[in-house]
Design a protein around this motif. Structure first.
Motif, short mmCIF file in Angstrom:
data_model
loop_
_atom_site.label_atom_id
_atom_site.label_comp_id
_atom_site.label_asym_id
_atom_site.label_seq_id
_atom_site.Cartn_x
_atom_site.Cartn_y
_atom_site.Cartn_z
N LEU A 181 -5.45 1.08 19.62
CA LEU A 181 -6.38 2.05 19.05
C LEU A 181 -5.69 3.39 18.84
O LEU A 181 -5.76 3.99 17.75
N VAL A 182 -5.02 3.87 19.88
CA VAL A 182 -4.31 5.16 19.77
C VAL A 182 -3.17 5.05 18.75
O VAL A 182 -3.00 5.94 17.90
N GLY A 183 -2.41 3.98 18.82
CA GLY A 183 -1.28 3.81 17.92
C GLY A 183 -1.69 3.75 16.46
O GLY A 183 -1.01 4.31 15.59
N THR A 184 -2.80 3.08 16.17
CA THR A 184 -3.26 2.98 14.78
C THR A 184 -3.59 4.35 14.22
O THR A 184 -3.21 4.70 13.08
N ALA A 215 4.72 -0.98 23.65
CA ALA A 215 5.65 -0.14 22.88
C ALA A 215 6.48 -0.99 21.92
O ALA A 215 6.75 -0.58 20.79
N THR A 216 6.88 -2.17 22.36
CA THR A 216 7.67 -3.06 21.51
C THR A 216 6.85 -3.55 20.32
O THR A 216 7.34 -3.57 19.18
N LEU A 244 9.01 6.01 19.44
CA LEU A 244 8.32 7.16 20.02
C LEU A 244 6.80 6.98 19.93
O LEU A 244 6.07 7.25 20.89
N THR A 245 6.34 6.52 18.78
CA THR A 245 4.90 6.27 18.62
C THR A 245 4.45 5.17 19.58
O THR A 245 3.38 5.26 20.19
N GLY A 246 5.27 4.14 19.71
CA GLY A 246 4.92 3.03 20.59
C GLY A 246 4.80 3.45 22.04
O GLY A 246 3.82 3.11 22.72
N TRP A 247 5.77 4.22 22.53
CA TRP A 247 5.72 4.64 23.93
C TRP A 247 4.62 5.66 24.17
O TRP A 247 3.95 5.63 25.21
N ALA A 248 4.39 6.55 23.22
CA ALA A 248 3.31 7.52 23.38
C ALA A 248 1.96 6.82 23.42
O ALA A 248 1.12 7.08 24.30
N ALA A 249 1.73 5.90 22.47
CA ALA A 249 0.46 5.17 22.44
C ALA A 249 0.31 4.27 23.65
O ALA A 249 -0.79 4.14 24.22
N ALA A 250 1.40 3.64 24.08
CA ALA A 250 1.34 2.76 25.25
C ALA A 250 0.99 3.54 26.50
O ALA A 250 0.19 3.09 27.33
N GLY A 251 1.59 4.72 26.66
CA GLY A 251 1.29 5.53 27.83
C GLY A 251 -0.14 6.04 27.84
O GLY A 251 -0.83 5.99 28.87
#
Length: 222
Positions: free
Chosen positions: A149-152, A209-210, A172-179
């Motif tokens: 949801l956040v990543g989209t 993140a992957t 960077l987007t993946g790790w930010a959204a995952a966190g």
């Protein structure tokens, strides 16, 4: 054959092209931050409505472990969110924010090493009883949904920008959204031990993140 700038047809063509132009709202870093934080709040609300939150969180007296893991997840994710947004804007350096976010989130796997070392020194084995298949899959499933949801939302914001290194922007987007997604899950997570936090959480974030890293470049590429 040279074109005559005074030719009426050329002037009409230029006027037609200019007439189709629309003003573009400039991208601002704070708008991207507001997008990330708003989606995180939406993810928390979704977790609350679907699964509920921890009783101590509802009572506004969270247990120390909830405060500790939440602080690490939120602080590290916000730093990486800044890095991801800067990576999408030309001329913005993101190395400092990337290093800070990585350092903060790195506390989780380092914490696992600390648990194992403490067990060796004290002559006892850390308990991983909470790492059941059900609890682990529940952690991964909820965190994956909130992270997507956040990543989209972040990817939709970044599509209006001009990231030059798509792989870096994806990570960077993946790790930010995952966190941020894992932070939303952590307010529900019934776990009370550092063993679960330092194993299931990093594994969930790595998985998410992957996934987001390899999907993001395709969505950002026009």
């Amino acid at each position: 054959m040279a074109l005559d700038p005074d030719d009426p047809s050329i002037a009409q063509t230029i006027e037609a092209l200019v007439g189709d132009l629309q003003p573009v709202v400039p991208l601002r870093l704070w708008r991207g931050m507001a997008t990330g934080l708003g989606l995180t709040a939406l993810a928390i609300g979704g977790v609350w409505l679907t699964f509920g939150l921890r009783p101590d969180v509802i009572a506004l007296h969270p247990a120390p472990i909830v405060i500790a893991r939440g602080a690490v997840l939120l602080a590290g994710s916000l730093a990486l969110l800044v890095a991801a947004l800067r990576a999408a804007l030309p001329g913005r350096a993101d190395q400092g924010a990337t290093a800070l976010g990585t350092l903060i989130l790195g506390i989780l796997p380092v914490g696992l090493m600390g648990l194992l070392l403490d067990g060796i020194v004290a002559g006892r084995r850390p308990s991983f009883a909470e790492l059941t298949l059900f609890d682990t899959l529940r952690c991964w499933g909820i965190a994956l949904a909130t992270s997507l949801l956040v990543g989209t939302g972040l990817v939709l914001w970044m599509r209006r920008a001009a990231p030059t290194d798509l792989a870096r922007a994806g990570w960077l987007t993946g790790w930010a959204a995952a966190g941020l997604g894992t932070f939303a899950y952590s307010l529900f997570c019934p776990s009370q031990t550092m063993a679960f936090v330092t194993t299931a959480y990093p594994a969930a974030m790595l998985l998410m993140a992957t996934v987001i890293r390899f999907v993001t470049p395709r969505l950002l590429r026009w």
